[in-house]
Write a protein that holds these residues in place. Structure first.
Motif, short mmCIF file in Angstrom:
data_model
loop_
_atom_site.label_atom_id
_atom_site.label_comp_id
_atom_site.label_asym_id
_atom_site.label_seq_id
_atom_site.Cartn_x
_atom_site.Cartn_y
_atom_site.Cartn_z
N ALA A 161 0.83 -1.20 0.00
CA ALA A 161 0.00 0.00 0.00
C ALA A 161 0.86 1.26 0.00
CB ALA A 161 -0.93 0.00 1.21
N THR A 162 2.00 1.20 0.67
CA THR A 162 2.92 2.34 0.67
C THR A 162 3.49 2.57 -0.72
OG1 THR A 162 3.47 1.91 2.98
CG2 THR A 162 5.00 3.27 1.74
N PHE A 163 3.82 1.50 -1.41
CA PHE A 163 4.31 1.61 -2.78
C PHE A 163 3.24 2.19 -3.70
CE2 PHE A 163 4.96 -0.24 -7.03
CZ PHE A 163 6.21 0.31 -7.32
N VAL A 164 2.01 1.69 -3.57
CA VAL A 164 0.89 2.20 -4.38
C VAL A 164 0.63 3.66 -4.03
CG1 VAL A 164 -1.58 1.94 -4.84
CG2 VAL A 164 -0.13 -0.08 -4.69
N MET A 165 0.75 4.02 -2.76
CA MET A 165 0.55 5.40 -2.35
C MET A 165 1.58 6.32 -2.99
SD MET A 165 0.25 6.86 1.56
CE MET A 165 -0.77 5.48 1.99
N GLY A 166 2.80 5.85 -3.08
CA GLY A 166 3.83 6.63 -3.75
C GLY A 166 3.52 6.85 -5.22
N LEU A 167 3.03 5.80 -5.88
CA LEU A 167 2.65 5.94 -7.29
C LEU A 167 1.47 6.89 -7.47
CD1 LEU A 167 2.95 2.26 -8.59
CD2 LEU A 167 4.48 4.19 -9.02
N ILE A 168 0.47 6.76 -6.59
CA ILE A 168 -0.71 7.65 -6.66
C ILE A 168 -0.28 9.09 -6.42
CG2 ILE A 168 -2.88 8.23 -5.51
CD1 ILE A 168 -3.40 5.71 -6.88
N ASN A 169 0.58 9.31 -5.43
CA ASN A 169 1.03 10.67 -5.13
C ASN A 169 1.88 11.25 -6.25
OD1 ASN A 169 -0.30 10.88 -2.70
ND2 ASN A 169 1.43 10.17 -1.50
N VAL A 171 1.57 10.33 -9.65
CA VAL A 171 0.89 10.39 -10.93
C VAL A 171 -0.50 11.02 -10.84
CG1 VAL A 171 0.01 8.99 -12.84
CG2 VAL A 171 2.16 8.37 -11.76
N VAL A 172 -1.34 10.51 -9.97
CA VAL A 172 -2.74 10.92 -9.94
C VAL A 172 -2.95 12.23 -9.16
CG1 VAL A 172 -5.06 10.21 -9.21
CG2 VAL A 172 -3.50 8.54 -10.18
N LYS A 173 -2.26 12.37 -8.05
CA LYS A 173 -2.49 13.54 -7.19
C LYS A 173 -2.18 14.87 -7.89
CE LYS A 173 -1.75 15.06 -2.48
NZ LYS A 173 -1.05 14.79 -1.24
N PRO A 174 -1.10 14.99 -8.68
CA PRO A 174 -0.90 16.26 -9.39
C PRO A 174 -2.02 16.60 -10.36
CG PRO A 174 1.12 15.01 -9.36
CD PRO A 174 0.06 14.11 -8.83
N VAL A 184 -9.38 17.10 1.22
CA VAL A 184 -10.28 16.24 0.46
C VAL A 184 -9.51 15.49 -0.63
CG1 VAL A 184 -12.30 16.23 -1.05
CG2 VAL A 184 -12.25 17.71 0.95
N VAL A 185 -8.58 16.17 -1.28
CA VAL A 185 -7.75 15.52 -2.31
C VAL A 185 -6.92 14.41 -1.68
CG1 VAL A 185 -5.88 15.89 -3.96
CG2 VAL A 185 -7.73 17.54 -3.81
N ASN A 186 -6.37 14.65 -0.50
CA ASN A 186 -5.61 13.61 0.20
C ASN A 186 -6.50 12.43 0.56
OD1 ASN A 186 -3.16 14.93 0.09
ND2 ASN A 186 -3.42 15.91 2.08
N ALA A 187 -7.73 12.71 0.99
CA ALA A 187 -8.65 11.62 1.34
C ALA A 187 -9.02 10.81 0.10
CB ALA A 187 -9.90 12.20 2.00
N ILE A 188 -9.20 11.48 -1.03
CA ILE A 188 -9.50 10.77 -2.27
C ILE A 188 -8.32 9.88 -2.66
CG2 ILE A 188 -9.88 11.08 -4.74
CD1 ILE A 188 -11.49 13.62 -4.00
N SER A 189 -7.12 10.39 -2.53
CA SER A 189 -5.93 9.60 -2.84
C SER A 189 -5.81 8.39 -1.90
CB SER A 189 -4.67 10.46 -2.73
OG SER A 189 -4.70 11.51 -3.63
N PHE A 190 -6.08 8.61 -0.63
CA PHE A 190 -6.03 7.53 0.36
C PHE A 190 -7.06 6.45 0.04
CE2 PHE A 190 -6.38 5.79 4.70
CZ PHE A 190 -5.05 5.72 5.05
N SER A 191 -8.27 6.87 -0.36
CA SER A 191 -9.31 5.91 -0.73
C SER A 191 -8.92 5.15 -1.99
CB SER A 191 -10.64 6.63 -0.95
OG SER A 191 -11.11 7.18 0.24
N LEU A 192 -8.29 5.83 -2.93
CA LEU A 192 -7.86 5.17 -4.16
C LEU A 192 -6.80 4.11 -3.88
CD1 LEU A 192 -8.24 5.11 -7.22
CD2 LEU A 192 -6.50 6.90 -7.38
N VAL A 193 -5.92 4.39 -2.94
CA VAL A 193 -4.92 3.39 -2.55
C VAL A 193 -5.60 2.16 -1.96
CG1 VAL A 193 -3.02 2.91 -0.95
CG2 VAL A 193 -3.07 5.06 -2.21
#
Length: 114
Positions: free
Chosen positions: A36-44, A46-49, A69-78
């Motif tokens: 999940a930490t690896f996926v979080m790094g990828l989301i942060n 690619v998707v977060k910007p 809210v953007v952080n919560a969306i990213s967290f949910s996506l992970v």
């Protein structure tokens, strides 16, 4: 390279602690937290910007509070992309992202002090 691995382990531990503190977040083990930490790094990376770019007017209007809210969306996506890691509600994701950043900063300061 060792700094990267240390940061990865600290974030995985922070994610486990966050799951322990917030009842709506569950993680089945340390391996899932590491994935999940690896996926979080990828989301942060690619998707977060992209999300930040699309929500920039709303972020400016709310003086930056919409970033939570953007952080919560990213967290949910992970949690959606990682099997074994679940987040029940949006507010669990919101509080989880806040608690995760606090714990990760605290542990990072402890383990990286030389």
């Amino acid at each position: 390279m060792s700094q990267f691995i240390l940061t990865w382990i600290i974030t995985a531990l922070s994610l486990l602690i966050t799951a322990y503190l917030i009842p709506g977040i569950t993680i089945t083990g340390f391996a899932v937290a590491a994935i999940a930490t690896f996926v979080m790094g990828l989301i942060n990376a690619v998707v977060k910007p992209i999300l930040l770019l699309f929500t920039l007017p709303l972020t400016i209007l709310t003086l930056g509070l919409f970033l939570l809210v953007v952080n919560a969306i990213s967290f949910s996506l992970v949690s959606y992309l990682t099997p074994g890691f679940t987040v029940d509600t949006f507010f669990d994701a919101l509080f989880g992202s806040i608690i995760l950043s606090i714990i990760s900063s605290f542990l990072g300061n402890i383990f990286e002090a030389k």
